[in-house]
Scaffold this active site. Structure first.
Site, mmCIF file in Angstrom:
data_model
loop_
_atom_site.group_PDB
_atom_site.id
_atom_site.type_symbol
_atom_site.label_atom_id
_atom_site.label_comp_id
_atom_site.label_asym_id
_atom_site.label_seq_id
_atom_site.Cartn_x
_atom_site.Cartn_y
_atom_site.Cartn_z
ATOM 1 N N GLU A 160 -28.141 3.147 10.822
ATOM 2 C CA GLU A 160 -28.452 2.913 12.235
ATOM 3 C C GLU A 160 -27.783 1.656 12.762
ATOM 4 O O GLU A 160 -28.351 0.561 12.692
ATOM 5 C CB GLU A 160 -29.975 2.770 12.427
ATOM 6 C CG GLU A 160 -30.746 4.064 12.357
ATOM 7 C CD GLU A 160 -32.235 3.887 12.656
ATOM 8 O OE1 GLU A 160 -32.693 2.726 12.782
ATOM 9 O OE2 GLU A 160 -32.938 4.907 12.751
ATOM 10 N N GLU A 248 -32.832 11.478 10.044
ATOM 11 C CA GLU A 248 -34.108 10.761 10.070
ATOM 12 C C GLU A 248 -34.792 10.991 11.406
ATOM 13 O O GLU A 248 -34.188 10.837 12.444
ATOM 14 C CB GLU A 248 -33.827 9.255 9.876
ATOM 15 C CG GLU A 248 -35.047 8.385 9.998
ATOM 16 C CD GLU A 248 -34.739 6.889 9.884
ATOM 17 O OE1 GLU A 248 -33.838 6.504 9.101
ATOM 18 O OE2 GLU A 248 -35.387 6.102 10.586
#
Ligand code: MG
Length: 332
Positions: A160, A248
């Protein structure tokens, strides 16, 4: 007497068929083989459009206990997971400080996935990976050398990226460098790239995609915090031709905690199924927060419903109802 014979025959046929169905489910890698990317989709070696559904493990440095074969086997057999994500923590006492310790956990999970016939994502779980591309190149080069010949493996090179890091100037060049060190050993397994704003701005990547046929982009969401606007962002990216993988997501708020949004998550499931987007739920953990699937201090496997949190019960039900055996008549 004749009847008995027929009943016996029917029983044999049912037995053979059900064992085929089970093996199709229990060895998804045998069923789908080497994956590749075609337009918006992940494709099997045999031309099927593939949608994998499974679980993400928690940060490896903070929740190492579920990085083991028995948890994976349980997630395959009882939860019907077809994919597992091994989230190797990089900073904060992770791989950068303890490379051997963290790498060993990832290898344990990858070896187990190969043994069990599951797909597995080697995830470089970092928010700042672009600041140290050399470490990532070294790690993924080693992984590709060791595992590139197995169709099981995906490489997720940057979990991320944060808000203020440009796709074009930072995330993309970093990803290209890491892909180069993967491709030295593995010409074909799929690489998953992170995008700006905790892997949300997928349309930025779609405007300037990476020049490699087997790359997909990850989209992360937490259903209570991120709704229709993010699905619109995903559609915009797919309209430009790229493929997505939700490596995710949480059924709760972006913190991993707070309210569990059944309805909001359901809306996402409908979207993901419509576009055949693969997913991993966050996470296999007994930390006391909404996203965890386990209550505190549970065993490594053999969980009863009472061991699961509301999120665990909800996600398991979705996996079981959707990851049904993939049997098609007349197809090998
Ligand atoms: Mg390969």
């Amino acid at each position: 007497m004749k009847n008995k014979k027929y009943i016996f025959l029917i029983l044999i046929i049912l037995l053979v068929q059900s064992s085929f169905l089970l093996s199709a489910q229990y060895n998804i890698v045998k069923r789908y083989g080497q994956l590749s990317v075609k337009g918006n989709y992940i494709m099997s070696e045999y031309g099927d459009t593939v949608q994998l559904r499974g679980m993400s493990l928690f940060w490896s440095q903070w929740m190492p206990r579920y990085y083991n074969d028995s948890t994976l086997k349980w997630l395959r057999d009882d939860w019907r997971c077809t994919v597992i994500r091994a989230a190797m923590g990089v900073e904060n006492d992770g791989y950068l400080e303890n490379p051997d310790r963290e790498k060993e956990k990832i290898e344990t999970v990858v070896n187990a996935a190969i043994e069990l016939g599951m797909y597995v994502i080697i995830d470089y779980h970092s928010h700042e990976a672009h600041k140290n591309p050399e470490a990532a190149k070294k790690f993924f080069g080693e992984m590709a050398k060791k595992y590139g010949k197995y169709p099981n493996v995906f490489y997720e090179v940057f979990n991320e990226p944060l808000q203020d890091v440009s796709w074009k100037n930072k995330i993309k060049p970093y990803s290209e460098e890491v892909i180069k060190s993967i491709r030295e050993y593995d010409p074909d397994n799929i690489v998953i790239c992170g995008t700006r704003v905790w892997s949300q701005m997928v349309s930025e990547a779609a405007e300037a995609p990476i020049n490699d046929p087997n790359v997909v982009y990850t989209l992360h969401f937490y259903a209570v915090s991120h709704g229709q606007y993010l699905r619109d962002e995903a559609t915009k990216a797919m309209d430009k031709g790229i493929a997505l993988f939700v490596t995710e997501f949480g059924d709760c708020e972006y913190t991993g905690d707070g309210t569990l949004g059944y309805q909001q998550t359901q809306e996402w499931f409908e979207f993901l199924d419509k576009y055949k987007i693969s997913w991993c739920n966050w996470s296999v953990s007994d930390k006391i927060e909404t996203a965890s699937i386990l209550k505190a201090n549970r065993d490594l496997s053999g969980w009863y419903p009472d061991d699961l949190t509301p999120s665990g019960l909800f996600i398991r039900k979705e996996l079981i109802s959707k990851n049904t055996p993939l049997y098609k008549k007349g197809k090998k």
